[in-house]
Design an enzyme around this catalytic site. Sequence first.
Site, PDB file in Angstrom:
ATOM      1  N   LYS A  51       0.853  -1.194   0.000  1.00 10.94           N
ATOM      2  CA  LYS A  51       0.000   0.000   0.000  1.00 10.94           C
ATOM      3  C   LYS A  51       0.890   1.246   0.000  1.00 10.94           C
ATOM      4  O   LYS A  51       1.950   1.247   0.653  1.00 10.94           O
ATOM      5  CB  LYS A  51      -0.898  -0.035   1.239  1.00 10.94           C
ATOM      6  CG  LYS A  51      -1.987   1.009   1.269  1.00 10.94           C
ATOM      7  CD  LYS A  51      -2.890   0.784   2.485  1.00 10.94           C
ATOM      8  CE  LYS A  51      -3.994   1.812   2.602  1.00 10.94           C
ATOM      9  NZ  LYS A  51      -4.880   1.570   3.755  1.00 10.94           N
ATOM     10  N   SER A 126      -9.693   1.666   2.685  1.00  8.60           N
ATOM     11  CA  SER A 126      -8.850   2.454   1.829  1.00  8.60           C
ATOM     12  C   SER A 126      -7.817   1.638   1.055  1.00  8.60           C
ATOM     13  O   SER A 126      -7.245   2.159   0.086  1.00  8.60           O
ATOM     14  CB  SER A 126      -8.105   3.502   2.680  1.00  8.60           C
ATOM     15  OG  SER A 126      -7.266   2.874   3.617  1.00  8.60           O
ATOM     16  N   SER A 150      -9.874  -0.798   6.781  1.00  9.77           N
ATOM     17  CA  SER A 150      -9.298  -0.650   5.443  1.00  9.77           C
ATOM     18  C   SER A 150      -8.619  -1.871   4.851  1.00  9.77           C
ATOM     19  O   SER A 150      -8.263  -1.849   3.671  1.00  9.77           O
ATOM     20  CB  SER A 150      -8.298   0.500   5.428  1.00  9.77           C
ATOM     21  OG  SER A 150      -8.995   1.698   5.335  1.00  9.77           O
TER      22      SER A 150
HETATM   23  N1  GLN Z   1     -13.084   3.983   6.255  1.00 12.63           N
HETATM   24  C1  GLN Z   1     -12.413   4.322   7.474  1.00 12.63           C
HETATM   25  C2  GLN Z   1     -11.972   5.756   7.445  1.00 12.63           C
HETATM   26  O1  GLN Z   1     -12.170   6.401   6.455  1.00 12.63           O
HETATM   27  C3  GLN Z   1     -11.261   3.396   7.728  1.00 12.63           C
HETATM   28  C4  GLN Z   1     -10.036   3.764   7.009  1.00 12.63           C
HETATM   29  C5  GLN Z   1      -8.858   2.884   7.337  1.00 12.63           C
HETATM   30  O2  GLN Z   1      -8.983   1.853   7.972  1.00 12.63           O
HETATM   31  N2  GLN Z   1      -7.686   3.370   6.970  1.00 12.63           N
HETATM   32  O3  GLN Z   1     -11.436   6.269   8.385  1.00 12.63           O
END
Ligand code: GLN
Length: 448
Positions: A51, A126, A150
């Site tokens: 990532k 994400s 994410s």
């Molecule tokens: N969707 C969640 C957020 O926007 C989780 C994001 C993540 O785990 N990096 O914060």
Amino acid sequence: MLTLEEALKLPAQALEEYKHELTQEVLKKPELNAYIRPPKSSGAGVPILIKDNINVQGWEITCASQILQGYIAPYNATAIERLHQHGMCAFGLGNMDEFAMGSTSESSCYGPSKNPKDTNHVPGGSSGGCASAVAGGVAIAALGSDTGGSIRQPASYCGCVGLKPTYGRVSRYGLVAYSSSLDQIGPITQNVRDSALLLDAISGHDSKDSTSVALEPSQTFKHLNPKARVRVGVLYESLKDASPEVQEAYWHCAQVLEKMGHTLVPQSMGDHKHHIAAYYILSTAEASSNLARFDGVRYGRRVEGRDLKELYIKTRSQGFGAEVKRRIMLGNFVLSSGYYEAYYLKALKARAHIVHEYKKLFESADVILAPVAPSSAPKFNAHASPLEMYLSDIYTVGVNLAGLPAISLPVAYHGNLPIGMQLIGRTFEEQSILDVAYGLEEVLELKG
Ligand code: GLN
């Protein structure tokens, strides 16, 4: 596509040839937009997609943000060092929501990744690029990060396996911080065994991360026991926020587990809505402070101004996208004097309550079965408002607030879109959730 287990057995020469083939495959599937640039390799070994928020020395790491364009990582994240020690290497960077803030990958400055099962649908976020690549046959496995879902949610949307380790299991050194008390690096893989193998490689104490925990150094997860039988907590009441197809998949999965010989323990956790509220207060508060360092002086992109203040303002206004700005403003608001007690402190109390709620559940169950997301992957631009997107994290954020490990694996399909369920474990009991997931995967036969 080779599995990680198979790739680890290849001789060095064959592996290098395989990497060449894989590069061709990646270039043939630009429509997924899963890789940020044509992949390069950090050395010899089995290629693992990384990532774009994990530092790989000498590579441009951007968190899919304009503000980090041109930033070259000066060192390797500990997770990358560990890949090198275990016959693997970094291979390409996975697209993501900007600074890991999002649930769809739509906020990337490189444009969204696509869901390989249906490119009209989001891959989730994400870590959307990583899940899209693994499920789309262009990555053997990937490392993502999970702050509020994410890793698990994109794995669920794309149909692969995502594991969020216990907080402290994997070093965060070299992971660009979003919300430091919640972030964890973890594997996104084609199957459960690969997840255990990759977790084995990256986990362990690291003196460079004071929150990483020193446990038995020889601990390994690879001896999976599909015959392990446990008490599985089922949360039927919490299903009311899920779509009919997710509810059906949940019931089906619970029945399969029971048939396999696990004991179902009906449990209740009440409303999950306070999980969302607590998460979005705490994560934005931490993010607003973590992202203060991107000021145009030290990292990446700079927009000159007449004086230092104007340089800061111009760099940050032009460098950050809308969602990131929204989170920084939210975070500053909940931390500002007069609101701190009402929001931030209250959210900390809610977090303590959530930790307690899970502890109680684990008195009568060994693992908890929960949905990952309220629906299968939505279409692009489906969320009418940011709040609606935040609400779709309802089943994942509690796990991060409580620091627990959880694995998401595909259990059903709605049309051609996969639906994942997560198995949540006690802290540092990754082995239990991996064992149950491994057995379940065998019975369901829905791998990758
Ligand atoms: N969707 C969640 C957020 O926007 C989780 C994001 C993540 O785990 N990096 O914060």
